[in-house]
Motif scaffolding. Structure first.
Motif, PDB file in Angstrom:
ATOM      1  N   GLY A  67     -10.816   0.067  -1.760  1.00  0.00           N
ATOM      2  CA  GLY A  67     -11.031   1.508  -1.561  1.00  0.00           C
ATOM      3  C   GLY A  67      -9.889   2.394  -2.027  1.00  0.00           C
ATOM      4  O   GLY A  67      -9.990   3.612  -1.932  1.00  0.00           O
ATOM      5  N   TYR A  68      -8.795   1.816  -2.522  1.00  0.00           N
ATOM      6  CA  TYR A  68      -7.665   2.644  -2.968  1.00  0.00           C
ATOM      7  C   TYR A  68      -6.838   1.856  -3.993  1.00  0.00           C
ATOM      8  O   TYR A  68      -6.939   0.628  -4.068  1.00  0.00           O
ATOM      9  N   SER A  69      -6.024   2.575  -4.743  1.00  0.00           N
ATOM     10  CA  SER A  69      -5.166   1.925  -5.752  1.00  0.00           C
ATOM     11  C   SER A  69      -3.975   1.256  -5.084  1.00  0.00           C
ATOM     12  O   SER A  69      -3.450   1.774  -4.095  1.00  0.00           O
ATOM     13  N   GLY A  70      -3.550   0.129  -5.643  1.00  0.00           N
ATOM     14  CA  GLY A  70      -2.317  -0.505  -5.169  1.00  0.00           C
ATOM     15  C   GLY A  70      -2.475  -1.210  -3.840  1.00  0.00           C
ATOM     16  O   GLY A  70      -1.561  -1.204  -3.017  1.00  0.00           O
ATOM     17  N   ASP A  71      -3.629  -1.862  -3.634  1.00  0.00           N
ATOM     18  CA  ASP A  71      -3.805  -2.621  -2.380  1.00  0.00           C
ATOM     19  C   ASP A  71      -2.988  -3.919  -2.433  1.00  0.00           C
ATOM     20  O   ASP A  71      -2.539  -4.342  -3.501  1.00  0.00           O
ATOM     21  N   PHE A  72      -2.817  -4.525  -1.251  1.00  0.00           N
ATOM     22  CA  PHE A  72      -1.981  -5.732  -1.142  1.00  0.00           C
ATOM     23  C   PHE A  72      -2.474  -6.853  -2.053  1.00  0.00           C
ATOM     24  O   PHE A  72      -1.686  -7.670  -2.544  1.00  0.00           O
ATOM     25  N   PHE A  73      -3.791  -6.902  -2.310  1.00  0.00           N
ATOM     26  CA  PHE A  73      -4.386  -8.014  -3.049  1.00  0.00           C
ATOM     27  C   PHE A  73      -3.973  -7.965  -4.525  1.00  0.00           C
ATOM     28  O   PHE A  73      -3.510  -8.967  -5.080  1.00  0.00           O
ATOM     29  N   GLY A 134       4.880   0.759   4.202  1.00  0.00           N
ATOM     30  CA  GLY A 134       3.860   0.357   3.228  1.00  0.00           C
ATOM     31  C   GLY A 134       4.138  -1.058   2.778  1.00  0.00           C
ATOM     32  O   GLY A 134       4.376  -1.333   1.600  1.00  0.00           O
ATOM     33  N   SER A 135       4.097  -1.989   3.730  1.00  0.00           N
ATOM     34  CA  SER A 135       4.647  -3.338   3.485  1.00  0.00           C
ATOM     35  C   SER A 135       3.756  -4.243   2.619  1.00  0.00           C
ATOM     36  O   SER A 135       4.250  -5.216   2.052  1.00  0.00           O
ATOM     37  N   GLY A 136       2.451  -3.954   2.509  1.00  0.00           N
ATOM     38  CA  GLY A 136       1.571  -4.732   1.622  1.00  0.00           C
ATOM     39  C   GLY A 136       1.605  -6.223   1.897  1.00  0.00           C
ATOM     40  O   GLY A 136       1.539  -6.658   3.056  1.00  0.00           O
ATOM     41  N   PRO A 137       1.714  -7.062   0.852  1.00  0.00           N
ATOM     42  CA  PRO A 137       1.642  -8.521   1.055  1.00  0.00           C
ATOM     43  C   PRO A 137       2.896  -9.133   1.683  1.00  0.00           C
ATOM     44  O   PRO A 137       2.890 -10.291   2.069  1.00  0.00           O
ATOM     45  N   VAL A 138       3.984  -8.379   1.728  1.00  0.00           N
ATOM     46  CA  VAL A 138       5.261  -8.845   2.306  1.00  0.00           C
ATOM     47  C   VAL A 138       5.795 -10.088   1.568  1.00  0.00           C
ATOM     48  O   VAL A 138       6.290 -11.042   2.157  1.00  0.00           O
ATOM     49  N   THR A 139       5.674 -10.049   0.280  1.00  0.00           N
ATOM     50  CA  THR A 139       6.112 -11.186  -0.539  1.00  0.00           C
ATOM     51  C   THR A 139       7.622 -11.178  -0.749  1.00  0.00           C
ATOM     52  O   THR A 139       8.247 -12.248  -0.789  1.00  0.00           O
ATOM     53  N   GLU A 140       8.215  -9.988  -0.851  1.00  0.00           N
ATOM     54  CA  GLU A 140       9.680  -9.947  -1.072  1.00  0.00           C
ATOM     55  C   GLU A 140      10.398 -10.538   0.135  1.00  0.00           C
ATOM     56  O   GLU A 140      11.352 -11.318  -0.015  1.00  0.00           O
ATOM     57  N   THR A 141       9.916 -10.213   1.342  1.00  0.00           N
ATOM     58  CA  THR A 141      10.578 -10.719   2.557  1.00  0.00           C
ATOM     59  C   THR A 141      10.327 -12.225   2.698  1.00  0.00           C
ATOM     60  O   THR A 141      11.224 -12.979   3.084  1.00  0.00           O
ATOM     61  N   MET A 157       7.324  -4.256   9.926  1.00  0.00           N
ATOM     62  CA  MET A 157       6.461  -4.000   8.765  1.00  0.00           C
ATOM     63  C   MET A 157       5.395  -2.995   9.147  1.00  0.00           C
ATOM     64  O   MET A 157       4.652  -3.223  10.110  1.00  0.00           O
ATOM     65  N   LEU A 158       5.316  -1.927   8.388  1.00  0.00           N
ATOM     66  CA  LEU A 158       4.335  -0.883   8.698  1.00  0.00           C
ATOM     67  C   LEU A 158       3.331  -0.779   7.562  1.00  0.00           C
ATOM     68  O   LEU A 158       3.731  -0.589   6.409  1.00  0.00           O
ATOM     69  N   ASP A 159       2.059  -0.924   7.861  1.00  0.00           N
ATOM     70  CA  ASP A 159       1.043  -0.716   6.827  1.00  0.00           C
ATOM     71  C   ASP A 159      -0.210  -0.146   7.473  1.00  0.00           C
ATOM     72  O   ASP A 159      -0.603  -0.550   8.571  1.00  0.00           O
ATOM     73  N   MET A 160      -0.836   0.757   6.738  1.00  0.00           N
ATOM     74  CA  MET A 160      -2.009   1.466   7.238  1.00  0.00           C
ATOM     75  C   MET A 160      -3.270   0.599   7.144  1.00  0.00           C
ATOM     76  O   MET A 160      -4.254   0.856   7.829  1.00  0.00           O
ATOM     77  N   ASP A 161      -3.230  -0.414   6.264  1.00  0.00           N
ATOM     78  CA  ASP A 161      -4.429  -1.229   6.017  1.00  0.00           C
ATOM     79  C   ASP A 161      -4.335  -2.525   6.842  1.00  0.00           C
ATOM     80  O   ASP A 161      -3.468  -3.372   6.586  1.00  0.00           O
ATOM     81  N   LYS A 162      -5.270  -2.685   7.778  1.00  0.00           N
ATOM     82  CA  LYS A 162      -5.187  -3.863   8.651  1.00  0.00           C
ATOM     83  C   LYS A 162      -5.446  -5.156   7.882  1.00  0.00           C
ATOM     84  O   LYS A 162      -5.002  -6.226   8.282  1.00  0.00           O
ATOM     85  N   ASN A 183       0.201  -1.740  12.450  1.00  0.00           N
ATOM     86  CA  ASN A 183      -0.878  -1.181  11.644  1.00  0.00           C
ATOM     87  C   ASN A 183      -0.909   0.335  11.852  1.00  0.00           C
ATOM     88  O   ASN A 183      -1.693   0.853  12.634  1.00  0.00           O
ATOM     89  N   ARG A 184      -0.002   1.009  11.149  1.00  0.00           N
ATOM     90  CA  ARG A 184       0.157   2.453  11.371  1.00  0.00           C
ATOM     91  C   ARG A 184       0.334   3.194  10.046  1.00  0.00           C
ATOM     92  O   ARG A 184       0.713   2.624   9.044  1.00  0.00           O
ATOM     93  N   ASN A 185       0.062   4.503  10.134  1.00  0.00           N
ATOM     94  CA  ASN A 185       0.260   5.389   9.002  1.00  0.00           C
ATOM     95  C   ASN A 185       1.704   5.901   9.029  1.00  0.00           C
ATOM     96  O   ASN A 185       2.144   6.416  10.058  1.00  0.00           O
ATOM     97  N   GLY A 202       6.430   1.264  -3.852  1.00  0.00           N
ATOM     98  CA  GLY A 202       4.993   1.347  -4.123  1.00  0.00           C
ATOM     99  C   GLY A 202       4.245   2.230  -3.142  1.00  0.00           C
ATOM    100  O   GLY A 202       3.038   2.074  -2.972  1.00  0.00           O
ATOM    101  N   LEU A 203       4.948   3.140  -2.521  1.00  0.00           N
ATOM    102  CA  LEU A 203       4.271   4.016  -1.549  1.00  0.00           C
ATOM    103  C   LEU A 203       4.526   5.498  -1.842  1.00  0.00           C
ATOM    104  O   LEU A 203       3.590   6.283  -1.950  1.00  0.00           O
ATOM    105  N   PHE A 204       5.793   5.869  -2.013  1.00  0.00           N
ATOM    106  CA  PHE A 204       6.110   7.293  -2.130  1.00  0.00           C
ATOM    107  C   PHE A 204       5.584   7.889  -3.434  1.00  0.00           C
ATOM    108  O   PHE A 204       5.427   9.100  -3.526  1.00  0.00           O
ATOM    109  N   TYR A 206       2.709   7.750  -4.355  1.00  0.00           N
ATOM    110  CA  TYR A 206       1.345   8.228  -4.093  1.00  0.00           C
ATOM    111  C   TYR A 206       1.394   9.579  -3.355  1.00  0.00           C
ATOM    112  O   TYR A 206       0.359  10.182  -3.111  1.00  0.00           O
ATOM    113  N   PHE A 207       2.599   9.995  -2.950  1.00  0.00           N
ATOM    114  CA  PHE A 207       2.719  11.218  -2.139  1.00  0.00           C
ATOM    115  C   PHE A 207       3.180  12.412  -2.973  1.00  0.00           C
ATOM    116  O   PHE A 207       4.048  12.276  -3.836  1.00  0.00           O
ATOM    117  N   LYS A 208       2.637  13.578  -2.629  1.00  0.00           N
ATOM    118  CA  LYS A 208       3.099  14.828  -3.242  1.00  0.00           C
ATOM    119  C   LYS A 208       4.551  15.069  -2.837  1.00  0.00           C
ATOM    120  O   LYS A 208       4.996  14.568  -1.792  1.00  0.00           O
TER     121      LYS A 208
END
Ligand SMILES: C[S@@+](CC[C@H](N)C(=O)[O-])C[C@H]1O[C@@H](n2cnc3c(N)ncnc32)[C@H](O)[C@@H]1O
Length: 291
Positions: A67-73, A134-141, A157-162, A183-185, A202-204, A206-208
């Motif tokens: 549903g959005y660009s740059g998902d964890f997958f 915006g932690s995504g897959p958490v591969t770096e950690t 780790m904070l991510d909006m997508d469960k 699981n927070r915004n 990979g998060l900021f 996307y922000f204005k």
């Protein structure tokens, strides 16, 4: 290059006839896409529309099943240098994986690991708190802890997508004693403690601008004295920007070093505390502010 002067339809057809471009053709393709005018984007996309399904990396990025660009997958596919086993798709996946912007994403994982190692070395065994926005897959950690199992860093780790949280928790199940997942915004979250490092890649982008400054100002308050916040953002110098926009329908706010520094000043941060890092290609910049 004048896109009208080449038979673009025939050229793209020839690429499909051999199951995708050769690596030696990629620069030519990026240059071609840089010439595509806004009014010709849909026409260009129509020539490659058979790629737009979730089996190709380009198509996955374009159709956005999450549903959005740059998902964890898709980010994890980039980190793992995934290529389809299907001969009809493999060269197209290689094209995606060798896109300069995608190389820069892999480089930023390496840069993150280096930053964590720096903090860990300075820690001298004392616990250090890290927040990832915006932690995504958490591969770096995951990779950092694989290399530094005795590390004294603990992570939030904070991510909006469960679905990203579920994936990252499963990937990092060995390390859950030093990771908290929320699981927070990032816009609404209010931290309950202070951190030595706040990392976000990979998060900021996307922000204005006004949201960028708002978040920077807000999270800067949650840094310990001597702590730092590092925020990744694509550089305006990105040779594959048009390619990502046209093929992957992936739009980001690209920013210059000066713009990032200006944001930090607008957030009320002292000039002497502001710096900008970059990964080796200079395509991903990192605003680094110290407390
Ligand atoms: C492009 S990925 C980057 C992941 C990771 N930081 C990396 O560099 O590998 C962006 C992640 O941010 C998350 N995200 C997007 N907007 C968010 C928001 N407002 N609050 C929290 N997470 C958000 C997405 O769900 C996604 O997992």
């Amino acid at each position: 290059m004048d896109i009208k002067s080449i038979n673009i339809e025939a050229y793209i057809e020839s690429l499909f006839a051999k199951n995708g471009p050769e690596e030696s053709e990629l620069n030519y393709l990026f240059a071609m896409m840089n010439e595509v005018k806004a009014e010709d984007i849909e026409y260009f996309r129509s020539l490659v529309s058979s790629l737009f399904n979730r089996h190709t990396l380009i198509g996955f990025a374009h159709t956005k099943p999450f549903g959005y660009s740059g998902d964890f997958f898709i980010i994890e596919k980039i980190y793992q240098f995934y290529l389809s086993q299907d001969e009809k798709i493999r060269k197209w996946d290689m094209f995606f994986q060798l896109t300069p912007a995608v190389l820069a994403v892999r480089n930023r994982k390496t840069l993150a690991i280096g930053i964590f190692e720096e903090l860990n070395n300075e820690a001298l065994g004392l616990q250090k708190e890290v927040l990832i926005l915006g932690s995504g897959p958490v591969t770096e950690t995951f990779e950092f802890l694989g290399k530094n199992p005795e590390s004294s860093l603990v992570f939030e780790m904070l991510d909006m997508d469960k679905r990203a949280i579920a994936y990252a928790k499963n990937k990092n199940k060995k390390y859950l004693d030093r990771m908290t997942f929320l699981n927070r915004n990032v816009i609404r979250y209010t931290p309950e403690k202070k951190y030595d490092l706040i990392w976000s890649a990979g998060l900021f982008d996307y922000f204005k601008g006004k949201h960028f400054v708002f978040l920077l100002k807000k999270y800067y308050e949650y840094l310990n004295e001597g702590g730092e916040m590092i925020i990744g953002n694509f550089n305006i110098e990105n040779p594959s920007r048009r390619s990502m926009e046209i093929l992957c329908d992936w739009f980001l706010y690209h920013r210059s070093v000066d713009e990032l520094k200006k944001f930090a000043l607008q957030a009320g941060i002292e000039e002497s505390k502001i710096d900008v890092l970059q990964e080796p290609l200079g395509i991903n910049l990192f605003l680094r502010v110290r407390k």
